[in-house]
Design an enzyme around this catalytic site. Structure first.
Site, PDB file in Angstrom:
ATOM      1  N   GLU A 276      56.361   5.865  53.204  1.00  0.00           N
ATOM      2  CA  GLU A 276      55.801   5.635  51.687  1.00  0.00           C
ATOM      3  C   GLU A 276      56.035   6.857  50.696  1.00  0.00           C
ATOM      4  O   GLU A 276      56.463   6.738  49.930  1.00  0.00           O
ATOM      5  CB  GLU A 276      54.588   5.111  51.819  1.00  0.00           C
ATOM      6  CG  GLU A 276      54.084   3.999  52.498  1.00  0.00           C
ATOM      7  CD  GLU A 276      54.926   2.884  51.941  1.00  0.00           C
ATOM      8  OE1 GLU A 276      54.884   2.582  50.680  1.00  0.00           O
ATOM      9  OE2 GLU A 276      55.556   2.075  52.626  1.00  0.00           O
ATOM     10  N   TRP A 279      59.571   6.496  49.850  1.00  0.00           N
ATOM     11  CA  TRP A 279      59.719   5.808  48.508  1.00  0.00           C
ATOM     12  C   TRP A 279      59.508   6.690  47.382  1.00  0.00           C
ATOM     13  O   TRP A 279      60.377   6.452  46.462  1.00  0.00           O
ATOM     14  CB  TRP A 279      58.738   4.506  48.470  1.00  0.00           C
ATOM     15  CG  TRP A 279      59.207   3.258  49.182  1.00  0.00           C
ATOM     16  CD1 TRP A 279      58.770   2.817  50.338  1.00  0.00           C
ATOM     17  CD2 TRP A 279      60.179   2.346  48.711  1.00  0.00           C
ATOM     18  NE1 TRP A 279      59.327   1.685  50.965  1.00  0.00           N
ATOM     19  CE2 TRP A 279      60.272   1.353  49.848  1.00  0.00           C
ATOM     20  CE3 TRP A 279      60.773   2.228  47.625  1.00  0.00           C
ATOM     21  CZ2 TRP A 279      60.976   0.385  49.708  1.00  0.00           C
ATOM     22  CZ3 TRP A 279      61.755   1.225  47.432  1.00  0.00           C
ATOM     23  CH2 TRP A 279      61.813   0.293  48.546  1.00  0.00           C
ATOM     24  N   TRP A 308      62.721 -12.981  27.491  1.00  0.00           N
ATOM     25  CA  TRP A 308      61.050 -13.001  27.983  1.00  0.00           C
ATOM     26  C   TRP A 308      60.469 -13.610  26.762  1.00  0.00           C
ATOM     27  O   TRP A 308      61.047 -13.738  25.854  1.00  0.00           O
ATOM     28  CB  TRP A 308      60.889 -11.603  27.899  1.00  0.00           C
ATOM     29  CG  TRP A 308      61.642 -10.467  28.882  1.00  0.00           C
ATOM     30  CD1 TRP A 308      62.517  -9.558  28.302  1.00  0.00           C
ATOM     31  CD2 TRP A 308      61.711 -10.495  30.319  1.00  0.00           C
ATOM     32  NE1 TRP A 308      63.002  -9.091  29.612  1.00  0.00           N
ATOM     33  CE2 TRP A 308      62.683  -9.628  30.680  1.00  0.00           C
ATOM     34  CE3 TRP A 308      60.980 -11.277  31.301  1.00  0.00           C
ATOM     35  CZ2 TRP A 308      62.964  -9.337  31.739  1.00  0.00           C
ATOM     36  CZ3 TRP A 308      61.114 -11.182  32.630  1.00  0.00           C
ATOM     37  CH2 TRP A 308      62.177  -9.894  32.927  1.00  0.00           C
ATOM     38  N   ASN A 343      48.356  -1.280  46.805  1.00  0.00           N
ATOM     39  CA  ASN A 343      49.859  -1.619  46.579  1.00  0.00           C
ATOM     40  C   ASN A 343      50.192  -2.924  46.755  1.00  0.00           C
ATOM     41  O   ASN A 343      51.042  -3.436  45.831  1.00  0.00           O
ATOM     42  CB  ASN A 343      50.666  -0.773  47.575  1.00  0.00           C
ATOM     43  CG  ASN A 343      52.001  -0.871  47.443  1.00  0.00           C
ATOM     44  OD1 ASN A 343      52.501  -0.700  46.714  1.00  0.00           O
ATOM     45  ND2 ASN A 343      52.836  -1.547  48.531  1.00  0.00           N
ATOM     46  N   TRP A 361      58.698  -7.283  31.606  1.00  0.00           N
ATOM     47  CA  TRP A 361      58.031  -6.214  32.487  1.00  0.00           C
ATOM     48  C   TRP A 361      57.896  -4.901  32.057  1.00  0.00           C
ATOM     49  O   TRP A 361      56.770  -4.052  32.572  1.00  0.00           O
ATOM     50  CB  TRP A 361      59.184  -5.929  34.134  1.00  0.00           C
ATOM     51  CG  TRP A 361      60.468  -5.216  33.555  1.00  0.00           C
ATOM     52  CD1 TRP A 361      61.713  -6.025  33.224  1.00  0.00           C
ATOM     53  CD2 TRP A 361      61.106  -3.952  33.414  1.00  0.00           C
ATOM     54  NE1 TRP A 361      62.588  -5.089  32.716  1.00  0.00           N
ATOM     55  CE2 TRP A 361      62.224  -3.946  32.851  1.00  0.00           C
ATOM     56  CE3 TRP A 361      60.202  -2.669  33.597  1.00  0.00           C
ATOM     57  CZ2 TRP A 361      62.815  -2.854  32.814  1.00  0.00           C
ATOM     58  CZ3 TRP A 361      60.982  -1.725  33.406  1.00  0.00           C
ATOM     59  CH2 TRP A 361      62.381  -1.589  32.981  1.00  0.00           C
ATOM     60  N   TRP A 384      57.774  -1.489  39.208  1.00  0.00           N
ATOM     61  CA  TRP A 384      57.902  -2.540  38.298  1.00  0.00           C
ATOM     62  C   TRP A 384      59.216  -3.434  38.090  1.00  0.00           C
ATOM     63  O   TRP A 384      59.449  -4.553  38.113  1.00  0.00           O
ATOM     64  CB  TRP A 384      57.381  -2.495  36.669  1.00  0.00           C
ATOM     65  CG  TRP A 384      56.015  -2.303  36.507  1.00  0.00           C
ATOM     66  CD1 TRP A 384      55.105  -1.560  36.642  1.00  0.00           C
ATOM     67  CD2 TRP A 384      55.251  -3.692  36.238  1.00  0.00           C
ATOM     68  NE1 TRP A 384      53.838  -1.986  36.451  1.00  0.00           N
ATOM     69  CE2 TRP A 384      54.013  -3.298  36.367  1.00  0.00           C
ATOM     70  CE3 TRP A 384      55.602  -4.786  36.046  1.00  0.00           C
ATOM     71  CZ2 TRP A 384      52.680  -4.351  36.028  1.00  0.00           C
ATOM     72  CZ3 TRP A 384      54.816  -6.055  35.757  1.00  0.00           C
ATOM     73  CH2 TRP A 384      53.498  -5.591  35.628  1.00  0.00           C
TER      74      TRP A 384
HETATM   75  P1  FAD Z   1      49.538   5.068  50.680  1.00  0.00           P
HETATM   76  O1  FAD Z   1      49.992   3.730  50.985  1.00  0.00           O
HETATM   77  O2  FAD Z   1      48.561   5.610  51.464  1.00  0.00           O
HETATM   78  O3  FAD Z   1      50.940   5.646  50.490  1.00  0.00           O
HETATM   79  C1  FAD Z   1      50.987   7.228  50.427  1.00  0.00           C
HETATM   80  C2  FAD Z   1      51.705   7.845  49.262  1.00  0.00           C
HETATM   81  O4  FAD Z   1      53.018   7.479  49.143  1.00  0.00           O
HETATM   82  C3  FAD Z   1      51.118   7.188  47.836  1.00  0.00           C
HETATM   83  O5  FAD Z   1      49.948   8.026  47.580  1.00  0.00           O
HETATM   84  C4  FAD Z   1      52.394   7.446  46.952  1.00  0.00           C
HETATM   85  O6  FAD Z   1      52.272   8.687  46.380  1.00  0.00           O
HETATM   86  C5  FAD Z   1      53.590   7.189  47.883  1.00  0.00           C
HETATM   87  N1  FAD Z   1      53.783   5.777  47.505  1.00  0.00           N
HETATM   88  C6  FAD Z   1      53.406   4.487  48.364  1.00  0.00           C
HETATM   89  N2  FAD Z   1      53.940   3.600  47.942  1.00  0.00           N
HETATM   90  C7  FAD Z   1      54.964   3.791  46.874  1.00  0.00           C
HETATM   91  C8  FAD Z   1      55.950   3.291  46.428  1.00  0.00           C
HETATM   92  N3  FAD Z   1      56.004   1.788  46.530  1.00  0.00           N
HETATM   93  N4  FAD Z   1      56.556   3.831  45.365  1.00  0.00           N
HETATM   94  C9  FAD Z   1      56.550   5.209  45.403  1.00  0.00           C
HETATM   95  N5  FAD Z   1      55.560   5.900  46.023  1.00  0.00           N
HETATM   96  C10 FAD Z   1      54.744   5.187  46.977  1.00  0.00           C
HETATM   97  N6  FAD Z   1      52.350   4.764  42.599  1.00  0.00           N
HETATM   98  C11 FAD Z   1      51.822   5.844  42.038  1.00  0.00           C
HETATM   99  O7  FAD Z   1      51.810   6.987  42.537  1.00  0.00           O
HETATM  100  N7  FAD Z   1      51.881   5.712  40.670  1.00  0.00           N
HETATM  101  C12 FAD Z   1      52.156   4.627  39.976  1.00  0.00           C
HETATM  102  O8  FAD Z   1      52.125   4.542  38.650  1.00  0.00           O
HETATM  103  C13 FAD Z   1      52.178   3.402  40.771  1.00  0.00           C
HETATM  104  N8  FAD Z   1      52.740   2.323  40.099  1.00  0.00           N
HETATM  105  C14 FAD Z   1      53.161   1.024  40.668  1.00  0.00           C
HETATM  106  C15 FAD Z   1      53.319  -0.017  40.178  1.00  0.00           C
HETATM  107  C16 FAD Z   1      54.058  -1.215  40.793  1.00  0.00           C
HETATM  108  C17 FAD Z   1      54.225  -2.328  40.205  1.00  0.00           C
HETATM  109  C18 FAD Z   1      53.914  -1.063  42.217  1.00  0.00           C
HETATM  110  C19 FAD Z   1      54.471  -2.257  43.108  1.00  0.00           C
HETATM  111  C20 FAD Z   1      53.664   0.177  43.000  1.00  0.00           C
HETATM  112  C21 FAD Z   1      53.462   1.238  42.222  1.00  0.00           C
HETATM  113  N9  FAD Z   1      52.804   2.479  42.705  1.00  0.00           N
HETATM  114  C22 FAD Z   1      52.655   3.471  42.194  1.00  0.00           C
HETATM  115  C23 FAD Z   1      53.065   2.673  44.328  1.00  0.00           C
HETATM  116  C24 FAD Z   1      51.962   2.457  45.346  1.00  0.00           C
HETATM  117  O9  FAD Z   1      51.281   1.232  44.944  1.00  0.00           O
HETATM  118  C25 FAD Z   1      50.751   3.496  45.021  1.00  0.00           C
HETATM  119  O10 FAD Z   1      51.349   4.785  45.280  1.00  0.00           O
HETATM  120  C26 FAD Z   1      49.732   3.181  45.985  1.00  0.00           C
HETATM  121  O11 FAD Z   1      49.235   1.938  46.088  1.00  0.00           O
HETATM  122  C27 FAD Z   1      48.687   4.819  46.064  1.00  0.00           C
HETATM  123  O12 FAD Z   1      47.761   4.234  47.105  1.00  0.00           O
HETATM  124  P2  FAD Z   1      47.661   5.175  47.927  1.00  0.00           P
HETATM  125  O13 FAD Z   1      47.682   6.553  47.820  1.00  0.00           O
HETATM  126  O14 FAD Z   1      46.662   4.657  49.093  1.00  0.00           O
HETATM  127  O15 FAD Z   1      49.004   4.606  48.772  1.00  0.00           O
END
Ligand code: FAD
Length: 473
Positions: A276, A279, A308, A343, A361, A384
């Site tokens: 993650e 990512w 849209w 997420n 979007w 997005w």
């Molecule tokens: P964990 O599951 O513990 O993941 C650890 C870290 O990995 C996160 O804190 C984050 O920094 C990174 N991470 C995890 N998933 C992703 C991902 N898909 N893309 C990029 N980094 C990721 N994340 C944001 O930090 N800011 C946003 O504005 C944001 N907007 C999102 C919008 C959409 C539509 C989607 C589908 C995902 C988005 N995410 C965003 C990614 C992800 O949903 C969040 O990082 C995550 O839910 C944060 O919770 P956590 O710290 O418990 O994540």
């Protein structure tokens, strides 16, 4: 000599590359500066919760710097262009010889930094920038033809190979300098809307972030693959706000997990979580390779032609959590309450806006930024565009989430749903994903809307719209 550390999205003293470099010369006088830019934040749709979090974290980093004999100066400006003027004036007044800062990768930020470097260079100030917010710098992980990967999995594999060759090291917090400790002078409130956030869930400051990381890196990181998709559980790290604002670095995350699980890079269970973080790197590397992503452009060009729909009633229902699809509505209310959304739910709600309501979007992307405490352009845009099937590595447009079955799979008994939709408290588990059907059958009256669209019909309409757009290209 005087060294200036220009703090931005790196509100920490531990493992801060710019700060560490500025302090290397023990004879130098080191000062720090933070420039608030509310007009720019407004333009970037920064959420009031994130602004409040940044302010609280700034106070903490100011204290940590003061303990080490480094004064943090604070100045309020308007937009980035004003901040460059302010920086120049500050450097002249304080007779700064060298500037140290950590890179940001969004286009406006890069433009500001390029201008600042040019003008400071003219003024004889040496500037040093650092790739601090990433494990590996943009451009350093490329495919065979030396271009940025467009698909995540090969990027991740190449990324791990790079890490296995050598890990990016963490640097320590600077030692106390002459004159320490200093007294920290108060930092005024930002001239920006702020909103209270849940301090138990997101306690500001690096000590709290490190505590959460240390805990998460023990057993929870091992349980993560099995539990990460269940929003009723507290099974993800909830570190996103710290990473988005630079209160925590990804190197700290990597090293902590490796400390607990030395085989974490070799496909152990702990790797799922590290992936993650990769990512996060992927989307930031992409912004640098395709700056147009910062300018509201879809990655897949033909998706520009999708027609849209403008439907304010639908958009408002989505924002308010009143679409009649319980998992979507509970998720939207979670975001409103916490400024954070799980997420899996970000994927479901984004998909619903785009594929069930056929709303652009970019409207959803913007609304998320306005709400999220962890709002981050790269991750949000990446998420997005993934959900809208307009981005790199996107799900093909014909793969459309069914919001009812998503709810059944990931919140089977409705524990999460009931938490945010108390009006559904009396609906039995077996009917929680279609409460209107249950209400009708049992002649109950619910204070909850029927679905605003029929998923099957909406799905067909969206497929048609994408197909028309594709064939027009
Ligand atoms: P964990 O599951 O513990 O993941 C650890 C870290 O990995 C996160 O804190 C984050 O920094 C990174 N991470 C995890 N998933 C992703 C991902 N898909 N893309 C990029 N980094 C990721 N994340 C944001 O930090 N800011 C946003 O504005 C944001 N907007 C999102 C919008 C959409 C539509 C989607 C589908 C995902 C988005 N995410 C965003 C990614 C992800 O949903 C969040 O990082 C995550 O839910 C944060 O919770 P956590 O710290 O418990 O994540």
């Amino acid at each position: 000599t005087t060294h200036l550390v220009w703090l931005r999205n790196d509100l920490r003293v531990n493992d801060n590359l710019a700060l560490h470099a500025a302090c290397r010369d023990s004879d130098a006088k080191v000062i720090a500066l933070y420039l608030a830019t509310p007009a720019q934040w407004q333009q970037h749709d920064m959420s009031p919760k994130q602004a409040a979090f940044i302010h609280a974290s700034l106070l903490q980093v100011q204290r940590a710097l003061a303990e080490r004999g480094i004064e943090l100066h604070y100045q309020a400006c308007h937009a980035f262009s004003d901040s460059v003027d302010a920086l120049l004036q500050f450097c002249a007044k304080q007779q700064v010889d060298q500037l140290f800062y950590n890179y940001q990768y969004e286009v406006n930020e890069r433009q500001r930094d390029a201008e600042a470097e040019k003008r400071l260079d003219d003024a004889g100030v040496i500037c040093q920038g650092f790739d601090d917010s990433l494990l590996l710098p943009p451009g350093s992980v490329q495919s065979g033809d030396r271009s940025m990967y467009k698909v995540f999995t090969p990027f991740s594999k190449a990324f791990v190979r790079r890490l296995q060759q050598g890990l990016p090291e963490c640097v320590p917090a600077p030692k106390a300098r002459e004159g320490a400790p200093l007294k920290a002078s108060p930092i005024p409130a930002f001239d920006y809307p702020t909103e209270d956030f849940d301090q138990d869930l997101f306690p500001p400051g690096e000590a709290a972030a490190l505590k959460r990381l240390r805990h998460f890196a023990t057993q929870p990181v091992i349980d993560y693959p099995a539990k990460r998709d269940l929003p009723a559980l507290d099974a993800t790290s909830r570190l996103s706000v710290y990473l988005a604002t630079g209160v925590l670095s990804p190197r700290q995350c990597l090293h902590r997990v490796l400390h607990e699980h030395p085989d974490a890079l070799d496909n152990s269970r702990a790797f799922t979580w590290l992936n993650e973080l990769i990512w996060r790197e992927f989307y930031r590397h992409l912004l640098v390779a395709w700056p147009a992503l910062c300018r509201h452009k879809p990655f897949i060009d033909w998706t520009r032609n999708v027609e849209w729909q403008r439907n304010d009633a639908h958009f408002d229902a989505w924002k308010a959590g009143k679409t009649g699809y319980p998992i979507v509505d509970a998720a939207m209310r979670q975001m409103k309450a916490l400024g954070w959304m799980h997420n899996r739910l970000r994927m479901i709600t984004a998909s619903f806006l785009v594929k069930d309501l056929l709303i652009d979007w970019r409207e959803g992307e913007r609304y998320f930024m306005q709400q999220l405490i962890d709002g981050d352009l790269a991750a949000n845009n990446g998420g997005w565009q993934w959900a809208a099937s307009t981005g790199t590595d996107a799900a093909p447009y014909f793969r459309i989430f069914n919001p009812t079955t998503q709810g059944e799979r990931f919140d089977e008994k409705g524990d999460f749903i009931r938490h945010y939709l108390p009006e559904l408290a009396g609906v039995p588990d077996s009917d929680i994903h279609q409460p209107h059907v249950w209400a009708e059958k049992h002649h109950k009256k619910l204070d909850y809307p029927a679905p605003i669209v029929d998923h099957k019909v909406a799905r067909k309409k969206t497929l048609d719209a994408f197909e028309r757009a594709k064939s027009a290209a």
